[in-house]
Design a protein around this motif. Structure first.
Motif, PDB file in Angstrom:
ATOM      1  N   ILE A 202       0.398  -0.842  -0.052  1.00 35.35           N
ATOM      2  CA  ILE A 202      -0.265   0.241  -0.101  1.00 35.35           C
ATOM      3  C   ILE A 202       0.712   1.396  -0.095  1.00 35.35           C
ATOM      4  CG2 ILE A 202      -1.257   1.590   1.168  1.00 35.35           C
ATOM      5  CD1 ILE A 202      -2.548  -1.440   2.086  1.00 35.35           C
ATOM      6  N   ARG A 203       1.671   1.626   0.647  1.00 36.58           N
ATOM      7  CA  ARG A 203       2.750   2.481   0.526  1.00 36.58           C
ATOM      8  C   ARG A 203       3.275   2.714  -0.249  1.00 36.58           C
ATOM      9  NH1 ARG A 203       2.511   4.644   5.264  1.00 36.58           N
ATOM     10  NH2 ARG A 203       2.309   3.215   7.607  1.00 36.58           N
ATOM     11  N   VAL A 206       0.691   4.147  -2.705  1.00 40.75           N
ATOM     12  CA  VAL A 206       0.409   5.281  -3.010  1.00 40.75           C
ATOM     13  C   VAL A 206       1.807   6.711  -3.112  1.00 40.75           C
ATOM     14  CG1 VAL A 206      -1.074   5.033  -1.263  1.00 40.75           C
ATOM     15  CG2 VAL A 206       0.763   5.314  -0.282  1.00 40.75           C
ATOM     16  N   PRO A 208       4.914   8.584  -4.501  1.00 43.12           N
ATOM     17  CA  PRO A 208       5.045   9.042  -5.796  1.00 43.12           C
ATOM     18  C   PRO A 208       6.180   8.674  -6.717  1.00 43.12           C
ATOM     19  CG  PRO A 208       6.206  10.456  -4.005  1.00 43.12           C
ATOM     20  CD  PRO A 208       5.321   9.556  -4.158  1.00 43.12           C
ATOM     21  N   GLU A 362      -4.467  -3.576 -10.301  1.00 54.00           N
ATOM     22  CA  GLU A 362      -4.852  -2.549 -10.309  1.00 54.00           C
ATOM     23  C   GLU A 362      -4.151  -2.696  -8.339  1.00 54.00           C
ATOM     24  OE1 GLU A 362      -8.134   0.136 -10.751  1.00 54.00           O
ATOM     25  OE2 GLU A 362      -8.858  -2.136 -10.206  1.00 54.00           O
ATOM     26  N   GLY A 363      -4.167  -1.936  -8.160  1.00 49.73           N
ATOM     27  CA  GLY A 363      -3.032  -1.886  -6.935  1.00 49.73           C
ATOM     28  C   GLY A 363      -1.558  -2.166  -7.151  1.00 49.73           C
TER      29      GLY A 363
ATOM     30  N   LYS B  11     -16.721   4.215  -8.900  1.00 52.05           N
ATOM     31  CA  LYS B  11     -16.083   2.641  -8.841  1.00 52.05           C
ATOM     32  C   LYS B  11     -16.212   1.411  -9.726  1.00 52.05           C
ATOM     33  CE  LYS B  11     -12.165   0.204  -9.257  1.00 52.05           C
ATOM     34  NZ  LYS B  11     -11.437   0.628 -10.541  1.00 52.05           N
ATOM     35  N   SER B  50      -5.989   7.321  -3.194  1.00 53.55           N
ATOM     36  CA  SER B  50      -4.466   7.695  -3.228  1.00 53.55           C
ATOM     37  C   SER B  50      -4.279   6.950  -4.789  1.00 53.55           C
ATOM     38  CB  SER B  50      -4.182   6.644  -2.233  1.00 53.55           C
ATOM     39  OG  SER B  50      -4.708   5.830  -1.467  1.00 53.55           O
ATOM     40  N   SER B  51      -4.968   6.686  -5.535  1.00 49.67           N
ATOM     41  CA  SER B  51      -3.745   6.795  -6.785  1.00 49.67           C
ATOM     42  C   SER B  51      -3.998   5.666  -6.636  1.00 49.67           C
ATOM     43  CB  SER B  51      -2.666   7.446  -7.316  1.00 49.67           C
ATOM     44  OG  SER B  51      -4.075   8.904  -7.530  1.00 49.67           O
ATOM     45  N   LEU B  52      -4.627   4.685  -5.817  1.00 46.04           N
ATOM     46  CA  LEU B  52      -3.828   3.045  -5.510  1.00 46.04           C
ATOM     47  C   LEU B  52      -5.185   2.037  -6.569  1.00 46.04           C
ATOM     48  CD1 LEU B  52      -3.713   1.218  -2.307  1.00 46.04           C
ATOM     49  CD2 LEU B  52      -2.058   1.364  -4.266  1.00 46.04           C
ATOM     50  N   LEU B  53      -6.320   2.574  -6.872  1.00 48.04           N
ATOM     51  CA  LEU B  53      -7.252   2.325  -7.674  1.00 48.04           C
ATOM     52  C   LEU B  53      -7.436   3.526  -9.166  1.00 48.04           C
ATOM     53  CD1 LEU B  53      -9.736   0.232  -5.524  1.00 48.04           C
ATOM     54  CD2 LEU B  53      -8.237  -0.374  -7.028  1.00 48.04           C
ATOM     55  N   ARG B  54      -8.236   3.101 -10.084  1.00 44.73           N
ATOM     56  CA  ARG B  54      -8.464   3.750 -10.679  1.00 44.73           C
ATOM     57  C   ARG B  54     -10.286   3.814 -10.830  1.00 44.73           C
ATOM     58  NH1 ARG B  54      -3.818   1.139 -13.652  1.00 44.73           N
ATOM     59  NH2 ARG B  54      -5.179  -1.030 -14.240  1.00 44.73           N
ATOM     60  N   ARG B  72       1.643  12.283  -9.574  1.00 43.76           N
ATOM     61  CA  ARG B  72       2.352  12.699  -9.188  1.00 43.76           C
ATOM     62  C   ARG B  72       1.815  13.476  -7.592  1.00 43.76           C
ATOM     63  NH1 ARG B  72       8.031  11.861  -7.957  1.00 43.76           N
ATOM     64  NH2 ARG B  72       8.762  13.356  -6.813  1.00 43.76           N
ATOM     65  N   LYS B  75      -0.232  12.303  -4.826  1.00 41.84           N
ATOM     66  CA  LYS B  75       1.217  11.504  -4.519  1.00 41.84           C
ATOM     67  C   LYS B  75       1.151  12.586  -3.287  1.00 41.84           C
ATOM     68  CE  LYS B  75       0.929   7.355  -7.286  1.00 41.84           C
ATOM     69  NZ  LYS B  75       1.481   5.889  -7.481  1.00 41.84           N
ATOM     70  N   MET B  76       2.701  13.087  -3.912  1.00 38.36           N
ATOM     71  CA  MET B  76       3.139  14.171  -2.657  1.00 38.36           C
ATOM     72  C   MET B  76       2.763  14.519  -1.411  1.00 38.36           C
ATOM     73  SD  MET B  76       6.595  14.013  -3.746  1.00 38.36           S
ATOM     74  CE  MET B  76       7.252  15.452  -2.978  1.00 38.36           C
ATOM     75  N   ILE B  80      -0.733   8.124   3.715  1.00 43.04           N
ATOM     76  CA  ILE B  80      -2.171   7.232   3.715  1.00 43.04           C
ATOM     77  C   ILE B  80      -1.095   6.125   5.892  1.00 43.04           C
ATOM     78  CG2 ILE B  80      -2.802   4.658   3.181  1.00 43.04           C
ATOM     79  CD1 ILE B  80      -4.061   6.266   1.617  1.00 43.04           C
ATOM     80  N   VAL B  81      -2.434   6.215   5.971  1.00 43.25           N
ATOM     81  CA  VAL B  81      -1.842   5.466   7.141  1.00 43.25           C
ATOM     82  C   VAL B  81      -2.102   4.397   7.321  1.00 43.25           C
ATOM     83  CG1 VAL B  81      -1.916   4.970   9.858  1.00 43.25           C
ATOM     84  CG2 VAL B  81      -2.029   7.250   9.388  1.00 43.25           C
ATOM     85  N   PRO B  82      -2.222   2.884   7.153  1.00 41.78           N
ATOM     86  CA  PRO B  82      -3.375   1.873   6.413  1.00 41.78           C
ATOM     87  C   PRO B  82      -4.179   1.626   7.600  1.00 41.78           C
ATOM     88  CG  PRO B  82      -0.811   1.773   5.433  1.00 41.78           C
ATOM     89  CD  PRO B  82      -1.191   2.938   6.533  1.00 41.78           C
TER      90      PRO B  82
END
Lengths: 364, 311
Positions: A202-203, A206, A208, A362-363, B11, B50-54, B72, B75-76, B80-82
């Protein structure tokens, strides 16, 4: 820069796994010791040489021809002679393993071409020829003038296969090291999957940075780390067991490096084909064991025939071992090109497949 | 100024719609509570932000920029605190924070300074060189936060940051969230603990079936349900109490049983307390206390979704 950061972190993670690290170093050293000692007899003990097979071609004065005919008659009990019409054919027969040696006798001397695929047989023939030459030297002294000038008192040798042969420890030093390069595949199968199981994917996802940077960083880190392990293994093997890595170390290292790249690529590729980490690990372990067996990591397989021959030549370990042993003991530097091409070519296929799958997913 | 804006965000996973035309905005400086039971679409929404998924459809804007075109940049500016602790057990606390902060372009002394400050912020300043495997659950959660804030993001998304930790660590984390907010960070906070939301969130959205079904301050949300009343009945032992029987009674919207307490939400204008008590006495339940409770977020959530937050 991100690629370097990820590579360094990948190496650090591998370094901090003492179990894997110890396995990659201790296991091969123990294997070298056990196999090199226990199976040393297969390399050193006296063996039944059977009937020697020699091709010959005689030219020159009648005295020389008569002398060699007499020599053949005297040794025909142990040697099967067959006349060969051309030098090329004579050499080729030796090359193919059909004969143990080829001898040309002419007014300039005795020229002997020996095979070291059958080292012992070749050496016996060489000794006989030396005696033959000596005998004519003695004959001169009792009045056979002119012979000395026509038949030299030397045996000139030209090896077509190998000038040297590995000791048991040398052999297992090489094959166990190449086998360990294949084990890089297991660690590699956890390179990206491990990020998912640790949740750190995950980190990375996310952050860049591109997936390409993550992918390359992980691969490079793994290749470098495994290369380091192999380097340590080579050094320790040389110090402890005096494993001979030959005079062309750079060429040997290139083969091993290509083998690591290949193994890492296979590991990453398999991790995208098999659903679970344990499944991927099991599959890779089976593949490595099969490749190791047919690649001669446990027992040297000489002159395999039929289906066995096919299996042996399918083993990536056999490609590498054959090339490395040729470099060390035959000085055949060109032997590395096919194996490096094959390793890098297959690695490119596996990496392309993995990279495309990784990118599409994805992901992470 | 809106730090984050979702416009018709959708989504789909095959035929399943996880997030359905969601519209949302989060203002600068807010601590925004994002509530929903499991499967409501919270995590998918966070992964989209967080752009992990489209995205399947719609747009997401961070600080006015469309994240699809300024990936970018987005993301900058996001940390994220998962929900699941995402750290390397083999690396020290400092190495963990340093590695992740390094991915955000920080280098050299700046990287060192930010990493150390993040660890000090979460109270792990004296544990920088310790391996996480020696940490308690609460310390790991704090390291999880440090890894997300070292690059100094404008928007921090905290997904259940207090799951499974002791009260002391929870208190510390909630205090840290407030401090981060005071330092200028906007925070999206998801949790299953309603009291945390009530304590720290300035605005709240309730998500159900991929949609935002209510949004506003705590007061605004509780005002939604002025047409209901809530009764809490404490009994000595829950015995043969059957919630389904009470649910069938006139005016009852929902019934929740937690240990020895029965929570009943009913329509405000309906008188049904005598009927409920009659049933409980008939079941030989010994009533310890009875009180009418003003609507809170829990009851709002229950009323709107028909489920408890922890379902």
């Amino acid at each position: 820069m991100n690629i370097i950061t990820i590579s360094k972190q990948t190496m650090l993670l591998l370094l901090r796994e003492p179990k894997s690290f110890l396995f990659m170093l201790a296991f091969p050293l123990v294997m070298m010791l056990i196999l090199g000692s226990a199976l040393g007899s297969a390399f050193n003990e006296k063996v039944d040489i059977g009937t020697l097979r020699v091709g010959y071609h005689v030219e020159g004065s009648p005295q020389v021809k008569a002398a060699f005919t007499q020599f053949m008659k005297a040794t025909v009990q142990d040697v099967r002679y067959q006349e060969v019409t051309t030098t090329a054919k004579g050499k080729n027969d030796v090359k193919l393993g059909n004969r143990d040696g080829y001898v040309e006798v002419n007014d300039q001397g005795v020229h002997y071409y020996k095979s070291e695929q059958t080292t012992i047989q070749s050496s016996v023939i060489e000794g006989m020829l030396a005696a033959f030459a000596d005998r004519y030297h003695l004959a001169k002294e009792i009045g056979l003038s002119g012979v000395k000038d026509e038949v030299a008192n030397v045996v000139s040798e030209e090896s077509l296969t190998a000038k040297k042969a590995p000791r048991s420890m040398d052999y297992y030093g090489v094959v166990v090291t190449t086998m360990i390069t294949l084990y890089s595949a297991i660690g590699a199968s956890f390179l990206l999957r491990g990020e998912r199981t640790r949740n750190t994917a995950i980190r990375l996802g996310v952050a860049p940075i591109s997936k390409g940077e993550i992918f390359l960083g992980k691969i490079i880190g793994s290749v470098l780390m495994n290369s380091g392990i192999i380097a340590v293994l080579m050094i320790v093997g040389s110090l402890l067991f005096h494993v001979n890595w030959g005079e062309h170390l750079g060429y040997v290292i290139l083969v091993l490096l290509s083998q690591i790249v290949f193994a890492v690529s296979v590991g990453v590729g398999v991790s995208y084909v098999v659903a679970t980490g344990e499944g991927a690990r099991s599959l890779l372990l089976i593949l490595i064991q099969v490749a190791s067996f047919f690649g001669g990591a446990y027992f040297k397989i000489d002159h395999p025939e039929g289906f066995m021959n096919i299996l042996v030549h399918l083993s990536p370990l056999q490609w590498a071992n054959s090339a490395i042993l040729s470099v060390i003991y035959n000085d055949q530097l060109s032997a590395i090109l096919p194996v490096i091409s094959l390793n890098i070519g297959l690695a490119a296929l596996f990496l392309t497949f993995s990279a495309v799958t990784f990118r599409k997913r994805e992901g992470f | 100024m809106n730090v984050l804006e979702l416009k018709n965000v959708t989504k789909k996973f095959g035929d399943f719609i996880a997030v359905d035309q969601m519209n949302l905005f989060i203002k600068e400086g807010e601590i925004f509570g994002f509530l929903g039971s499991n499967g409501a679409g919270k995590s998918t929404t966070i992964n989209l932000i967080s752009s992990l998924l489209r995205l399947s459809a719609g747009d997401i804007y961070l600080l006015g920029k469309n994240i699809a075109q300024h990936r970018r940049f987005a993301k900058m500016n996001i940390g994220i605190v998962p929900q699941d602790i995402a750290i390397y057990e083999e690396l020290s606390a400092y190495e963990n924070v340093r590695f992740f902060a390094g991915l955000y372009g920080l280098r050299g002394t700046e990287l060192k300074k930010h990493s150390e400050e993040a660890l000090v912020f979460v109270g792990l300043g004296d544990k920088m060189n310790a391996l996480p495997k020696t940490f308690s659950g609460g310390m790991k959660r704090r390291l999880n936060i440090a890894c997300a804030i070292a690059h100094r993001p404008k928007l921090i998304i905290m997904d259940e940051p207090t799951v499974g930790i002791d009260p002391q660590s929870r208190k510390y984390i909630l205090q840290s969230v407030r401090q981060l907010n005071e330092m200028g960070c906007t925070i999206i906070y998801t949790t299953h603990y309603m009291e945390e939301v009530e304590e720290i969130c300035s605005r709240i959205a309730i998500v159900d079936h991929g949609k935002i079904i209510a949004e506003g301050t705590k007061e605004q949300l509780t005002n939604i349900i002025t047409d209901t009343k809530e009764v809490w009945i404490e009994v000595k032992a829950i015995g043969s109490f059957d919630a389904e029987v009470v649910k069938q009674m006139k005016g009852v919207n929902s019934v929740r049983v937690e240990e020895h307490v029965v929570q009943i939400i009913s329509q405000a204008e309906v008188t049904n307390l005598h009927e409920i008590l009659h049933y409980m006495i008939s079941q030989s339940l010994e009533i310890v206390s009875l009180k009418e409770q003003a609507p809170n977020l829990e009851s709002v959530f229950l009323t709107l979704t028909g489920r408890n937050l922890r379902d």
